[in-house]
Design a protein around this motif. Structure first.
Motif, PDB file in Angstrom:
ATOM      1  N   HIS A  26      15.546   2.523  10.938  1.00 42.86           N
ATOM      2  CA  HIS A  26      15.180   2.263   9.863  1.00 42.86           C
ATOM      3  C   HIS A  26      15.372   3.195   9.244  1.00 42.86           C
ATOM      4  CE1 HIS A  26      14.560  -1.972  10.903  1.00 42.86           C
ATOM      5  NE2 HIS A  26      13.073  -1.958  11.994  1.00 42.86           N
ATOM      6  N   LEU A  27      14.778   4.442  10.089  1.00 40.60           N
ATOM      7  CA  LEU A  27      15.262   5.768   8.644  1.00 40.60           C
ATOM      8  C   LEU A  27      16.187   6.306   8.904  1.00 40.60           C
ATOM      9  CD1 LEU A  27      11.817   7.357  10.163  1.00 40.60           C
ATOM     10  CD2 LEU A  27      12.454   6.725   7.773  1.00 40.60           C
ATOM     11  N   ARG A  28      16.943   7.453   7.822  1.00 39.33           N
ATOM     12  CA  ARG A  28      18.161   7.568   8.038  1.00 39.33           C
ATOM     13  C   ARG A  28      18.279   9.145   7.211  1.00 39.33           C
ATOM     14  NH1 ARG A  28      21.644   2.907   5.016  1.00 39.33           N
ATOM     15  NH2 ARG A  28      21.017   1.042   6.482  1.00 39.33           N
ATOM     16  N   VAL A  29      19.397   9.642   7.391  1.00 36.75           N
ATOM     17  CA  VAL A  29      18.477  11.143   7.337  1.00 36.75           C
ATOM     18  C   VAL A  29      20.284  11.651   6.334  1.00 36.75           C
ATOM     19  CG1 VAL A  29      19.096  13.547   7.967  1.00 36.75           C
ATOM     20  CG2 VAL A  29      17.494  12.261   8.638  1.00 36.75           C
ATOM     21  N   GLY A  30      20.463  11.818   5.383  1.00 34.80           N
ATOM     22  CA  GLY A  30      21.819  12.191   4.391  1.00 34.80           C
ATOM     23  C   GLY A  30      21.042  12.739   2.858  1.00 34.80           C
ATOM     24  N   THR A  31      21.697  12.555   2.477  1.00 41.15           N
ATOM     25  CA  THR A  31      22.322  13.536   1.090  1.00 41.15           C
ATOM     26  C   THR A  31      21.484  13.198   0.210  1.00 41.15           C
ATOM     27  OG1 THR A  31      24.171  12.507   0.235  1.00 41.15           O
ATOM     28  CG2 THR A  31      24.030  14.631   1.308  1.00 41.15           C
ATOM     29  N   PRO A  32      20.600  13.835  -1.313  1.00 39.27           N
ATOM     30  CA  PRO A  32      20.132  11.959  -2.089  1.00 39.27           C
ATOM     31  C   PRO A  32      21.163  11.350  -2.594  1.00 39.27           C
ATOM     32  CG  PRO A  32      19.569  14.313  -2.350  1.00 39.27           C
ATOM     33  CD  PRO A  32      20.727  14.345  -0.760  1.00 39.27           C
ATOM     34  N   ALA A  33      22.606  11.469  -2.898  1.00 40.71           N
ATOM     35  CA  ALA A  33      23.695  10.404  -3.092  1.00 40.71           C
ATOM     36  C   ALA A  33      23.374   9.900  -1.942  1.00 40.71           C
ATOM     37  CB  ALA A  33      24.749  10.623  -3.785  1.00 40.71           C
ATOM     38  N   GLU A  34      23.724   9.622  -0.855  1.00 39.49           N
ATOM     39  CA  GLU A  34      23.610   8.441  -0.084  1.00 39.49           C
ATOM     40  C   GLU A  34      22.834   7.971  -0.078  1.00 39.49           C
ATOM     41  OE1 GLU A  34      26.624  11.383   3.506  1.00 39.49           O
ATOM     42  OE2 GLU A  34      24.529  11.534   3.147  1.00 39.49           O
ATOM     43  N   LEU A  35      21.411   8.574  -0.501  1.00 37.54           N
ATOM     44  CA  LEU A  35      20.325   7.333   0.705  1.00 37.54           C
ATOM     45  C   LEU A  35      19.741   7.370  -1.201  1.00 37.54           C
ATOM     46  CD1 LEU A  35      19.102   9.605   3.384  1.00 37.54           C
ATOM     47  CD2 LEU A  35      20.422   8.131   3.139  1.00 37.54           C
ATOM     48  N   ALA A  36      20.488   7.042  -1.855  1.00 38.53           N
ATOM     49  CA  ALA A  36      20.542   6.391  -3.557  1.00 38.53           C
ATOM     50  C   ALA A  36      19.076   5.312  -3.268  1.00 38.53           C
ATOM     51  CB  ALA A  36      21.295   6.450  -3.965  1.00 38.53           C
ATOM     52  N   THR A  37      19.686   4.357  -2.366  1.00 32.79           N
ATOM     53  CA  THR A  37      18.924   2.287  -2.577  1.00 32.79           C
ATOM     54  C   THR A  37      18.113   3.133  -1.432  1.00 32.79           C
ATOM     55  OG1 THR A  37      21.069   2.253  -0.763  1.00 32.79           O
ATOM     56  CG2 THR A  37      21.516   1.826  -3.095  1.00 32.79           C
ATOM     57  N   ALA A  38      18.005   4.131  -0.934  1.00 36.47           N
ATOM     58  CA  ALA A  38      16.803   3.724   0.437  1.00 36.47           C
ATOM     59  C   ALA A  38      15.548   3.126  -0.616  1.00 36.47           C
ATOM     60  CB  ALA A  38      16.148   5.174   0.580  1.00 36.47           C
ATOM     61  N   VAL A  39      14.571   2.328   0.351  1.00 36.78           N
ATOM     62  CA  VAL A  39      12.724   1.978  -0.168  1.00 36.78           C
ATOM     63  C   VAL A  39      12.371   2.931  -0.694  1.00 36.78           C
ATOM     64  CG1 VAL A  39      10.457   0.580   0.171  1.00 36.78           C
ATOM     65  CG2 VAL A  39      13.358  -0.282   1.017  1.00 36.78           C
ATOM     66  N   THR A  40      12.312   3.924   0.306  1.00 41.84           N
ATOM     67  CA  THR A  40      11.573   5.185  -0.353  1.00 41.84           C
ATOM     68  C   THR A  40      12.257   6.379   0.217  1.00 41.84           C
ATOM     69  OG1 THR A  40       9.572   6.571  -0.549  1.00 41.84           O
ATOM     70  CG2 THR A  40       9.720   5.210   1.173  1.00 41.84           C
ATOM     71  N   ARG A  41      12.535   7.653   0.180  1.00 35.59           N
ATOM     72  CA  ARG A  41      12.284   8.444   0.300  1.00 35.59           C
ATOM     73  C   ARG A  41      12.072   9.576   0.686  1.00 35.59           C
ATOM     74  NH1 ARG A  41      17.810   9.848  -2.896  1.00 35.59           N
ATOM     75  NH2 ARG A  41      17.000  10.182  -5.316  1.00 35.59           N
ATOM     76  N   SER A  42      11.655  11.121   1.288  1.00 36.76           N
ATOM     77  CA  SER A  42      11.222  12.384   1.334  1.00 36.76           C
ATOM     78  C   SER A  42      12.755  13.727   1.000  1.00 36.76           C
ATOM     79  CB  SER A  42      10.733  12.790   2.242  1.00 36.76           C
ATOM     80  OG  SER A  42      10.433  14.118   2.138  1.00 36.76           O
ATOM     81  N   HIS A  43      12.455  14.412  -0.234  1.00 37.23           N
ATOM     82  CA  HIS A  43      13.947  14.947   0.199  1.00 37.23           C
ATOM     83  C   HIS A  43      12.902  16.636   0.965  1.00 37.23           C
ATOM     84  CE1 HIS A  43      15.545  13.487  -3.410  1.00 37.23           C
ATOM     85  NE2 HIS A  43      14.382  12.959  -3.308  1.00 37.23           N
ATOM     86  N   LEU A  44      14.315  17.079   1.861  1.00 38.85           N
ATOM     87  CA  LEU A  44      13.671  18.354   2.386  1.00 38.85           C
ATOM     88  C   LEU A  44      14.318  19.186   1.673  1.00 38.85           C
ATOM     89  CD1 LEU A  44      15.304  16.532   5.524  1.00 38.85           C
ATOM     90  CD2 LEU A  44      12.962  17.437   5.461  1.00 38.85           C
ATOM     91  N   ASP A  45      13.646  20.999   2.599  1.00 44.69           N
ATOM     92  CA  ASP A  45      14.281  21.981   1.667  1.00 44.69           C
ATOM     93  C   ASP A  45      15.714  22.175   1.889  1.00 44.69           C
ATOM     94  OD1 ASP A  45      13.866  22.995   4.259  1.00 44.69           O
ATOM     95  OD2 ASP A  45      12.950  23.947   3.951  1.00 44.69           O
ATOM     96  N   ASP A  46      16.568  21.392   2.724  1.00 46.30           N
ATOM     97  CA  ASP A  46      17.799  21.951   2.908  1.00 46.30           C
ATOM     98  C   ASP A  46      18.962  21.352   2.746  1.00 46.30           C
ATOM     99  OD1 ASP A  46      17.631  19.464   4.671  1.00 46.30           O
ATOM    100  OD2 ASP A  46      18.194  20.751   6.281  1.00 46.30           O
ATOM    101  N   GLY A  47      18.154  20.632   1.274  1.00 43.67           N
ATOM    102  CA  GLY A  47      18.926  19.471   0.840  1.00 43.67           C
ATOM    103  C   GLY A  47      19.389  17.770   1.171  1.00 43.67           C
TER     104      GLY A  47
END
Length: 128
Positions: free
Chosen positions: A11-32
Motif C-alpha cells: 500500500h506504499l508508493r514512492v514517487g514525486t509529490p505530483a505523482e503521489l498527490a492523491t495519497a491518503v497521507t505522505r512523507s517528503h524525502l530530502d531528495d525530492g
C-alpha cells in the motif's frame, strides 16, 4: 489492523509529490521523492514517515539519541507525533525516540528499497 500493517508494503508508493498527490497521507524525502499510503484506513487515522537508509544522522541528533537503528526509531517517533499532533521537539523532551506505553497506535517499520518507512495507525476518537 494488524493484517493491514502486515501488507503495508503493498500500500506504499514512492514517487514525486505530483505523482503521489492523491495519497491518503505522505512523507517528503530530502531528495525530492515522497512516500504515500494508498491503502484502506478502516476509519483509523494514518501517518507515514520515511527517510533514506544511507542518510547521515545529524551529529546533534546522534549525540543525543545514538546512531543504532536511528532512522527506524526516528520514523516511528515522527509517525506518533503526527498522530498525536505533537511537535517532534516536544516529543523528544518527553519520550526521546522511544515509543511510550499506552499510545494506542499500531505501527510497522519496514525497508522499501533504499528507504526506511514507518506507517502508523491510531483509532478514531471515541464519541463521548
Amino acid at each position: 489492523m494488524p493484517a493491514l500493517l502486515g501488507a503495508a508494503d503493498r500500500h506504499l508508493r514512492v514517487g514525486t509529490p505530483a505523482e503521489l498527490a492523491t495519497a491518503v497521507t505522505r512523507s517528503h524525502l530530502d531528495d525530492g521523492r515522497c512516500v504515500g499510503w494508498y491503502g484502506p484506513t478502516a476509519g483509523w487515522r494514518v501517518a507515514v514517515d520515511a527517510e533514506r537508509v544511507a542518510a547521515a544522522v545529524p551529529p546533534a541528533l546522534a549525540g543525543r539519541f545514538g546512531t543504532a537503528d536511528f532512522w527506524a526509531r526516528w520514523t516511528r517517533a515522527e509517525c506518533l507525533c503526527k498522530l498525536a499532533d505533537v511537535p517532534m521537539a516536544a516529543w523528544w523532551r518527553r519520550h526521546g525516540l522511544v515509543v511510550p506505553p499506552g499510545t494506542g497506535a499500531l505501527w510497522r517499520t519496514l525497508r522499501l528499497g533504499d528507504l526506511v518507512v514507518t506507517v502508523a495507525f491510531a483509532p478514531p476518537p471515541t464519541a463521548g
